[in-house]
Write an enzyme that holds these catalytic residues in place. Structure first.
Site, PDB file in Angstrom:
ATOM      1  CG  ASP A  17      -0.279  -0.013   2.527  1.00 16.11           C
ATOM      2  OD1 ASP A  17       0.932   0.254   2.573  1.00 16.11           O
ATOM      3  OD2 ASP A  17      -0.955  -0.270   3.536  1.00 16.11           O
ATOM      4  CB  SER A  18       0.194   4.676  -1.014  1.00 15.69           C
ATOM      5  OG  SER A  18      -0.828   5.119  -0.131  1.00 15.69           O
ATOM      6  N   GLY A  19       1.068   3.801   2.097  1.00 15.34           N
ATOM      7  CA  GLY A  19       1.435   4.396   3.371  1.00 15.34           C
ATOM      8  C   GLY A  19       0.540   5.532   3.794  1.00 15.34           C
ATOM      9  N   GLY A  20      -0.324   5.972   2.894  1.00 11.63           N
ATOM     10  CA  GLY A  20      -1.167   7.127   3.192  1.00 11.63           C
ATOM     11  C   GLY A  20      -2.103   6.925   4.364  1.00 11.63           C
ATOM     12  CG  PHE A  21      -5.363   3.809   6.401  1.00  9.04           C
ATOM     13  CD1 PHE A  21      -6.632   4.362   6.428  1.00  9.04           C
ATOM     14  CD2 PHE A  21      -4.988   2.936   7.408  1.00  9.04           C
ATOM     15  CE1 PHE A  21      -7.520   4.058   7.448  1.00  9.04           C
ATOM     16  CE2 PHE A  21      -5.875   2.612   8.435  1.00  9.04           C
ATOM     17  CZ  PHE A  21      -7.148   3.179   8.452  1.00  9.04           C
ATOM     18  CG  ASP A  73      -5.408   7.105  -0.917  1.00  6.76           C
ATOM     19  OD1 ASP A  73      -4.387   6.667  -0.362  1.00  6.76           O
ATOM     20  OD2 ASP A  73      -6.540   6.655  -0.685  1.00  6.76           O
ATOM     21  CD  GLN A 119     -10.100   7.700  -0.668  1.00  4.34           C
ATOM     22  OE1 GLN A 119     -11.143   7.791  -0.023  1.00  4.34           O
ATOM     23  NE2 GLN A 119      -9.092   6.922  -0.275  1.00  4.34           N
ATOM     24  N   GLY A 130     -11.069   4.322   1.404  1.00 12.01           N
ATOM     25  CA  GLY A 130     -11.872   5.191   2.259  1.00 12.01           C
ATOM     26  C   GLY A 130     -13.165   4.587   2.739  1.00 12.01           C
ATOM     27  CG  ASP A 160      -5.853  -5.113   2.603  1.00 12.54           C
ATOM     28  OD1 ASP A 160      -5.376  -4.766   3.706  1.00 12.54           O
ATOM     29  OD2 ASP A 160      -6.460  -4.316   1.857  1.00 12.54           O
TER      30      ASP A 160
END
Length: 385
Positions: free
Chosen positions: A95-99, A149, A196, A223, A273
């Protein structure tokens, strides 16, 4: 050694909105619908990689935020990449790490450029931009990567939802440019865009349509499962998936329970996931075809029966409920190991049965029967004769 194949997706058949497909990546094929066990810090907690594979997992997930902090993406790259580092020669999604930046990091500051934040470990300062997120994922060497995101919690005001959605679209373009600049396409990797729009239907549709114009290898729905009721999540899927590209995989991020996955497959989702099966296992909760079984409950203390004698998984079939209850009560590490093993086995069995039902065009029948079994609940308490 066989030649590595580039990213591709084949939609093999459909049954209603349910889809049966196959993703090809440089490290193998992923049968969809697929559940991806979460290996947050380069490990699926309480499991050996070989066990995870034997249960039927074609892909596991690694977390950009955690791995950039410890041991660092640069160190993983120096040691041969994430596949070698964690001894998983199959497909990896990062994943991007954003969450995690939004939910875990301290004193974060977000602007158009990205997010500046302090590590929740030691307070060290870091900056995550769309470009840096892709750079980290490229250092890790994952097969499937995610755009950066902004994921906001729900409920939220429409104005705030729209602001985050539009920012995520701009970050999607920047993520794609960096992915191509760093040779992701040439290496056969895939980059997914993230839809989103919170719980606002027209914003979800707008986000999906705009992302669909960009050349991503797959598309995610982000989201959701962030505080809203299940009915809201499913409603957002109903308005979103029909406008997502049909010839690309669809990934619902961070979801979820067996029922969440079953209902989401019915609405056109291909990948999932969630930390739930591993986290629940470490806290004494088992997922079975009878629904959830709480091994902390005293009703199991003298029950010689296994969780499910018909199951293939040794953890499910070969250990008594009384023993599992004992392990949980005395806080033995083996409790988390066995129950995680059971839970991941059940999740993979469910996905395998879903795929078969779609292939045989009896998904609705399977869906109804599975929900009926869950509703019936666990077996009656054991009575000694």
């Amino acid at each position: 050694m066989s030649e590595k194949k580039p990213f591709s997706f084949e939609l093999k058949t459909t049954d209603g909105m349910a889809r049966r497909g196959e993703i090809t990546t440089p490290h193998g094929t992923v049968q969809t619908p697929a559940f991806m066990p979460v290996g947050t810090q380069a490990t699926v907690k309480a499991m050996y990689p070989g066990q995870v594979r034997e249960l039927g997992a074609d892909v596991v997930l690694g977390n950009t935020y955690h791995l950039m902090l410890r041991p660092t993406a640069e160190r993983v790259a120096k040691l041969g990449g994430l596949h070698k580092f964690m001894n998983w020669p199959h497909t990896i999604l990062t994943d991007s790490g954003g969450f995690q930046v939004m939910s875990l990091a301290q004193l974060r500051k977000l602007d158009e450029e990205g997010v500046t934040f302090q590590s929740h470990h030691d307070g060290s300062r870091h900056h995550m931009s769309p470009e840096r997120s892709i750079e980290i994922q490229q250092l890790l060497g994952s097969d499937i990567q995610m755009q950066l995101d902004e994921c906001i919690g729900l409920p939220a005001e429409r104005e705030e939802v729209e602001r985050a959605m539009q920012l995520s679209l701009r970050w999607a373009e920047r993520s794609r440019k960096q992915f191509e600049k760093m040779g992701g396409v040439e290496r056969g990797q895939g980059l997914y865009g993230i839809v989103q729009g919170g719980d606002v239907p027209d914003l979800r549709i707008q986000s999906a349509e705009e992302l669909g114009k960009m050349p991503f290898e797959g598309y995610s729905v982000g989201g959701l499962a962030v505080g809203e009721p299940q009915a809201v999540m499913l409603k957002m899927l109903e308005v979103t998936t029909p406008v997502m590209p049909k010839d690309k995989p669809r990934y619902l991020m961070g979801v979820g329970t067996p029922e969440d996955m079953l209902e989401s497959v019915a609405r056109g989702i291909d990948q999932f996931d969630c930390v739930m099966p591993t986290r629940a296992g470490r806290h004494g909760l088992a997922y079975t075809r009878y629904g959830k079984v709480n091994l902390k409950n005293a009703r199991h203390s003298e029950d010689p029966r296994p969780l499910d004698e018909t199951a293939d998984c040794p953890a499910t079939r070969d250990y008594s409920r009384a023993y599992l209850h004992h392990l949980v009560r005395v806080n033995e590490g083996l409790a988390g190991m066995l129950l995680t093993w059971n839970n991941l086995a059940y999740y993979q069995t469910l996905m395998r049965e879903i795929r078969q039902a779609i292939e045989e065009h009896r998904f609705e029948e399977f869906r109804a029967k599975t929900k009926e079994d869950w509703a019936r609940g666990d077996v009656a308490p054991y009575v000694w004769s």
